[in-house]
Design an enzyme around this catalytic site. Structure first.
Site, mmCIF file in Angstrom:
data_model
loop_
_atom_site.group_PDB
_atom_site.id
_atom_site.type_symbol
_atom_site.label_atom_id
_atom_site.label_comp_id
_atom_site.label_asym_id
_atom_site.label_seq_id
_atom_site.Cartn_x
_atom_site.Cartn_y
_atom_site.Cartn_z
ATOM 1 N N GLY A 23 85.467 3.663 101.338
ATOM 2 C CA GLY A 23 84.568 4.217 100.387
ATOM 3 C C GLY A 23 83.972 5.545 100.629
ATOM 4 O O GLY A 23 82.902 5.773 100.048
ATOM 5 N N ALA A 24 84.670 6.470 101.206
ATOM 6 C CA ALA A 24 84.172 7.712 101.681
ATOM 7 C C ALA A 24 84.216 8.692 100.848
ATOM 8 O O ALA A 24 83.830 9.820 101.153
ATOM 9 C CB ALA A 24 85.063 8.130 103.048
ATOM 10 N N ASN A 25 84.600 8.523 99.588
ATOM 11 C CA ASN A 25 84.729 9.334 98.719
ATOM 12 C C ASN A 25 83.412 9.884 97.946
ATOM 13 O O ASN A 25 83.277 10.719 97.182
ATOM 14 C CB ASN A 25 85.469 9.220 97.663
ATOM 15 C CG ASN A 25 85.698 8.067 96.937
ATOM 16 O OD1 ASN A 25 85.953 7.026 97.361
ATOM 17 N ND2 ASN A 25 84.933 8.052 95.874
ATOM 18 N N GLY A 27 78.651 8.731 97.585
ATOM 19 C CA GLY A 27 77.673 7.905 98.238
ATOM 20 C C GLY A 27 77.451 8.012 99.504
ATOM 21 O O GLY A 27 77.546 8.943 100.333
ATOM 22 N N GLY A 29 78.936 6.419 101.843
ATOM 23 C CA GLY A 29 80.257 6.553 102.516
ATOM 24 C C GLY A 29 80.770 7.929 102.896
ATOM 25 O O GLY A 29 81.149 8.306 104.027
ATOM 26 N N SER A 152 72.542 -5.328 102.604
ATOM 27 C CA SER A 152 71.553 -4.969 101.487
ATOM 28 C C SER A 152 70.432 -5.952 101.469
ATOM 29 O O SER A 152 70.594 -7.045 102.077
ATOM 30 C CB SER A 152 72.187 -4.980 100.026
ATOM 31 O OG SER A 152 71.268 -4.918 98.936
ATOM 32 N N TYR A 177 76.019 -10.704 93.523
ATOM 33 C CA TYR A 177 75.797 -9.617 94.516
ATOM 34 C C TYR A 177 75.042 -9.986 95.641
ATOM 35 O O TYR A 177 75.478 -9.669 96.938
ATOM 36 C CB TYR A 177 74.925 -8.429 93.636
ATOM 37 C CG TYR A 177 74.839 -7.306 94.625
ATOM 38 C CD1 TYR A 177 75.967 -6.379 95.059
ATOM 39 C CD2 TYR A 177 73.607 -7.112 95.011
ATOM 40 C CE1 TYR A 177 75.586 -5.327 95.720
ATOM 41 C CE2 TYR A 177 73.460 -5.910 95.811
ATOM 42 C CZ TYR A 177 74.440 -5.095 96.373
ATOM 43 O OH TYR A 177 74.039 -4.050 96.912
#
Length: 300
Positions: A23-25, A27, A29, A152, A177
């Protein structure tokens, strides 16, 4: 002991290290990938959407032209995609110094992954469980490697519903979640216990970003409402994961989050998760079921 204001300037030189950030694209990440690239690491951006990944890569290259960034497609909601990523990575690289299990989904309407898992449990936990297992051999053969799994404070709302892991009855997106984030911690701690018995130097840690303004919150109007007042920027939210990934003071089995009131915001420090997350019997049972569901068997 964490310095009171540990930030990216405190990250040691990462030259020669190979890092994966899921998820590096966007936020946290994106900020983790950028900071590690800035410090000299070769960063593999593991992203589902290649257009967004290429855009993120361009942004980092504009700011730090000497960055060493590679994109490999990864959809954590698809076991076949995870297996393909594992094959692609292990064909191209012999070492893996840091695995940042960062990507996640938060409180969406009820959906299932390609393999029929409830989306949050499937992506947040099972996807990263499978990915780590497929990369385990490379991690074990890399001196002082680390696995950092993003949890979280929402884990406190969770309980592992072994009788209905996919929430096919009475879906509650908040509790689902919470369950997925509790699963992240149970996994991170059990992984550390298993790693300790190998005699290798690989360690497992966990982190959480506090209340950080990201795309993750798009399904929750309450977060969007209070973000201007309470949320910190992604650059701050990324610090606990960066601390766990790089600090010489971070320890295997440690959990790191913001040091401010209620762990909402602030510079990173070592924090404690709830009692449920340290239950070894639950962790072992979840591990066994996760191996069965994903078909990924861990060999230490």
């Amino acid at each position: 002991m964490v310095r009171t204001k540990w930030n990216i300037e405190n990250i040691p030189d990462q030259s020669g290290k190979i890092v994966i950030v899921t998820g590096a694209n966007s936020g946290t990440g994106f900020e983790v990938a950028k900071a590690l690239a800035m410090k000299g690491a070769k960063v593999i951006m593991a992203c589902r959407n290649l257009d967004k990944a290429n855009n993120a890569k361009s942004q980092i290259m504009d700011e730090y032209p000497h960055s060493n960034l590679k994109i490999i497609q990864l959809d954590l909601g698809s076991l076949s995609s995870i297996r393909k990523f594992g094959e692609d990575f292990t064909e191209r690289f012999q070492e893996l110094h840091i695995l940042c299990n960062n990507a996640g989904v938060m409180m969406p309407p009820y959906q299932k992954t390609d393999d029929g898992f409830e989306l949050q449990f499937g992506v947040n936990h099972l996807g990263h469980f499978a990915l780590t297992g497929l990369l385990l051999n490379t991690l074990l053969n890399t001196k002082d490697s680390r696995v950092v799994t993003m949890s979280s404070t929402g884990h406190k709302l969770g309980k592992i519903h072994f009788d209905d892991l996919n929430w096919e009855n009475d879906y509650n997106r908040t509790r689902a979640y919470g369950m997925s984030k509790l699963a992240n911690l149970l996994f991170a701690y059990e992984l550390q216990r298993n790693l300790q018995n190998t005699g290798k130097s690989t360690i497992s840690l966990a982190s959480h970003p506090g209340w950080t303004r990201t795309n993750l919150q798009r399904h929750v109007s309450l977060f969007r409402l209070f973000n201007p007042l309470l949320a910190q920027k992604p650059q701050m939210g990324a610090l606990p994961m960066l601390y766990a990934a790089t600090s010489m003071e971070a320890q295997g089995g440690g959990y790191y989050g913001p040091g401010g009131i209620f762990e909402i915001r602030g510079y990173p420090k070592k924090v404690k998760s709830n009692k449920r997350s340290y239950n070894k019997e639950t962790a072992k049972k979840l591990w066994q079921i996760s191996e069965e569901l994903t078909g990924v068997k861990y060999v230490f």
